[in-house]
Design a protein around this motif. Structure first.
Motif: not given
Length: 422
Positions: A136, A345, A350
């Protein structure tokens, strides 16, 4: 900055700090796992006991993965990462203290072994958070058009740290002993903890803060299973890693089959990472988005062949070469998989998608280690490795036959869309 710029992600200061932090963390983690492998085998002379190390990390990492992904999507990433690294440093300190000569002399083997397993278990809990946080955080450090390049350099940093940690671990055991090798691990992790604070706090993109956890997990799993490119890549890698986990048995090969000691063990353990590093650096210059599905299938097939060659080899240098090329093929697989994940994504999911990735692929490393330990106990070491490589080949052939959509997967359109929308 053009879309073919091989240094696109490296032009952002915080991403470079991220790479340094990741290097320190992975160096320490890799070195710690190998030193503990060696220590457990020294204590027990039992392949199954080494396999249990992998199982002790797999169980919490797998069980906590989805919940960790949910938490990561709900929290600020920099501080959460600092908290996890700080906790991991305490585990490293605990392992260092467990190998203190006074404790080794006065405690029973089983008592030391159970304490090691307990600390590895808690490390598995932390591992379930590291993957989603790091995945992320990358998306918050570079713009979308640099995602594929960032995935390449991040994976390269991971592999460089692995090869440094794995190679150095064998020499460190020989030069300093297990105890002081673990002191080095603690030092590296502590430096990673300090480095992470040079990255600023990042915004939370998830608009569904305090969303019920079951609903959040359902949304994350549903997205992965509906996105065939992600599901295919994760499934393929999971099966190949599960059955191709020969590296867990390297101490046995180094001691009993190849007779090369701890220094040779370090070289064997580092060989796959050297191959992967060279491959990943090459992919920064040579895009892999064209015919990505077929390239991934070919890479995993090549990985299986290399594992079989390694298992049958009685020559140290043939074994090193086989492991080197297993790293080359695994490097291609890793870059393609990470590129698929980054491109497909959405930002707010994430953490959860990365947690599914860790369940499919990351945790299968530990489960694969346990599988290797069990099959080595039942079949013998060489037969277990050849069996694993053969199962990898069967998996690739089956995937290619039953999933023509995945075989034809091409990422060029996704890359162009991300470049346009930036």
């Amino acid at each position: 900055m053009t879309k073919n710029d091989p240094y696109a992600a490296l032009r952002f200061k915080e991403f470079n700090i991220f790479l340094m932090m990741r290097f320190l963390l992975v160096f320490g983690w890799s070195m710690q796992f190998i030193v503990i492998e060696w220590q457990v085998y020294e204590l027990t002379n039992d392949a199954l006991s080494m396999g249990i190390i992998g199982l002790m990390e797999f169980i919490p990492a797998f069980c906590m993965a989805l919940f960790a992904g949910h938490i990561v999507d709900q929290r600020e990433k920099r501080n959460l990462l600092a908290l996890c690294i700080g906790a991991f440093s305490l585990i490293s300190l605990g392992l260092f203290l467990l190998t203190w000569p006074t404790i080794v002399e006065n405690w029973s083997t089983n008592r030391i072994l159970y304490c090691i397993y307990a600390l590895v278990f808690f490390g598995g809990i932390l591992r379930s958070f590291f993957g989603p946080i790091l995945f992320s955080l990358i998306a918050l450090l570079v713009p979308k058009k640099a995602y594929p390049n960032a995935a390449t350099w991040s994976s390269s940093a991971w592999q460089i740290a692995s090869v440094a940690g794995l190679a150095f671990s064998g020499f460190a055991i020989s030069w300093f002993g297990v105890h002081w090798s673990l002191c080095i691990v603690f030092s590296m992790v502590s430096l990673a903890f300090i480095t992470v604070f040079f990255i600023s706090k990042k915004p939370i993109h998830n608009t569904k803060i305090n969303e019920p956890i079951l609903q959040s997990l359902k949304e994350g799993l549903g997205f992965v299973f509906k996105t065939k490119a992600i599901l295919g890549a994760l499934t393929l890698d999971m099966i190949s890693v599960l059955f191709g986990g020969a590296v867990m048995l390297l101490p046995i090969f180094a001691k009993e089959i190849l007779d090369v000691g701890s220094e040779g063990f370090g070289i064997l353990r580092a060989a796959p990472s050297v191959g992967a590093i060279l491959t990943m650096i090459a992919t920064a210059y040579i895009p892999i988005s064209k015919n990505a599905g077929m390239k991934l299938l070919m890479a995993v097939f090549g990985f299986g062949v290399c594992i079989i060659v390694f298992g049958l080899s009685t020559s140290f240098w043939i074994s090193v070469i086989a492991l080197f090329f297993s790293g080359v093929t695994d490097g291609v697989s890793m870059v393609i998989r990470q590129t698929i994940l980054q491109l497909k994504t959405p930002d707010h999911m994430r953490g959860r998608v990365a947690s599914v990735n860790s369940m499919f692929v990351g945790s299968s490393n530990e489960l694969g280690g346990f599988e290797s330990g069990v099959t080595a106990k039942l079949m013998g070491t060489v037969t277990a490795v050849v069996f694993g490589g053969t199962m990898t080949l069967i998996t690739v052939i089956t995937t290619a036959l039953v999933s023509p959509t995945f075989r034809k997967l091409d990422l060029r359109k996704d890359f162009e869309e991300n470049t346009v929308t930036d």
